[in-house]
Design an enzyme around this catalytic site. Structure first.
Site, short mmCIF file in Angstrom:
data_model
loop_
_atom_site.label_atom_id
_atom_site.label_comp_id
_atom_site.label_asym_id
_atom_site.label_seq_id
_atom_site.Cartn_x
_atom_site.Cartn_y
_atom_site.Cartn_z
N GLY A 8 0.84 -1.21 0.00
CA GLY A 8 0.00 0.00 0.00
C GLY A 8 0.86 1.25 0.00
CG ASP A 54 -4.14 -7.85 -4.58
OD1 ASP A 54 -4.56 -8.10 -3.43
OD2 ASP A 54 -4.87 -7.49 -5.51
CE1 TYR A 143 -10.08 1.53 8.28
CE2 TYR A 143 -10.74 2.65 10.31
CZ TYR A 143 -9.78 2.37 9.35
OH TYR A 143 -8.53 2.93 9.44
#
Ligand code: NAD
Length: 317
Positions: A8, A54, A143
């Site tokens: 990321g 990924d 989340y």
């Protein structure tokens, strides 16, 4: 930390953390992991190796760890709070199945792993003021559910297999380099862009809603310092409360107006973000982080505001 993979790396935190690690960790190789569609550009691309990483592709991750002899993984892949509410199954897949892939690779190949948690790991029953390190965590957003599970799974891999997992609960992060990716605290970044560009700002969070916030340089220092900390001093692992400032929208707008008096704001409260914001702490107690690994923030509301405006003027005007 020597050979580091940042998964990321093109996001709000990753884009700055990758550069900081490349600059500040002597002799390190820092691989910028990305997914197609979010490729690294400019300095991030040119200053070191990059690779498709990924979290849902275990074989691909494993190959990167072997190729670069990775010993430390910063796993920053996530859908942030507002986006995760729109795509809860995808959020679960990335945050949970992805994490499991990483922890399994770390167990097999002996890597340390940092996967951030968040103020989003708390819920409406959590004590709001001086939120303790160890307290009730019953979030109601997807989340938040994935963040609590991330903390538990990371601790499980430490206690069960000895994997060196460590992390912090980041507050809302404020930065001028990369825009945030769809969280509940994004307003505290976006208002700076509007103020500097002379645009009217529409605030999705109601006045009076306090949340913990932090300037990016402090957040990056925490991520590096914790991974370099003496493990014998760590009584906690996943995840440490860290705090530096807490404010509600009007306090931030008043502070910005000290430097840009023309800032105009109107409110159009987003019920999804507001419900999440209301359930989060007003101010976390970060004494464990201070005692166990020397956490100490440098920025407060005033110094952060001055620095943001200075850098955004250079960037935008
Ligand atoms: P961001 O949305 O800016 O970046 C997320 C990154 O993950 C992006 O680069 C994206 O391309 C990548 N990604 C998405 N799906 C992926 C996949 N399947 N595999 C690999 N990468 C994938 O987020 P951020 O603000 O940089 O947040 C990083 C971490 O910090 C997250 O765990 C987030 O929950 C946590 N955090 C952030 C904040 C904040 O205010 N920014 C606050 C608390 C916690």
């Amino acid at each position: 930390m020597k050979n580091i993979l940042v998964i990321g790396s093109t996001g709000q935190i990753g884009s700055e953390l990758t550069m900081k690690l490349r600059r500040e960790v002597p002799g390190s190789t820092v691989v910028a992991g990305y997914i197609p569609g979010a490729e690294p550009k400019g300095e991030l691309l040119e200053s070191g190796p990059s690779a498709i990483a990924d979290v849902r592709d275990s074989a691909g991750l494993s190959a990167i760890v072997d190729t670069y002899k990775i010993d430390t993984i910063y796993n920053l892949a996530a859908l942030l709070s507002a986006v995760a509410e729109k795509k809860p199954l995808l959020a679960w897949d990335i945050q949970m199945n992805g994490l499991l892939n990483i922890l399994e690779i770390a167990r097999e190949k002996g890597c340390a792993v940092f996967t951030p948690s968040s103020i989003g790991s708390f819920g409406p029953e959590t004590p709001r003021m001086g939120t303790p390190q160890d307290t009730i965590q019953r979030p109601r957003s997807m989340y938040g559910v994935t963040k609590v599970a991330t903390e538990l799974l990371s601790d499980y891999y430490f206690h069960r297999y000895g994997v060196d997992t460590r992390s912090v609960r980041f507050p809302g992060l404020i930065s001028y380099t990369t825009l945030p990716g769809g969280g509940t605290t994004d307003y505290a970044v976006e208002v700076f862009y509007a103020a500097v560009k002379g645009e009217k700002f529409t605030c999705p969070i109601a006045p009076g809603t306090y949340m913990d916030m932090m300037y990016m340089p402090d957040a990056l220092n925490a991520a590096v310092l914790l991974m370099q900390a003496d493990p014998t001093r760590l009584r906690h692992r996943n995840s440490f409360n860290i705090a530096s400032m807490s404010f509600e929208p009007e306090m931030l707008f008043a502070k910005i107006r000290e430097y840009i008096p023309t800032l105009e704001v109107r409110y159009e409260v987003d019920p999804v973000r507001q419900a999440i914001a209301t359930s989060w702490p007003d101010r976390m107690d970060d004494r464990c982080a201070r005692e166990e690994w020397g956490w100490k923030p440098q920025y407060n509301l005033d110094s952060m505001t001055r620095d943001m405006i200075t850098h955004l003027k250079e960037k935008l005007l």
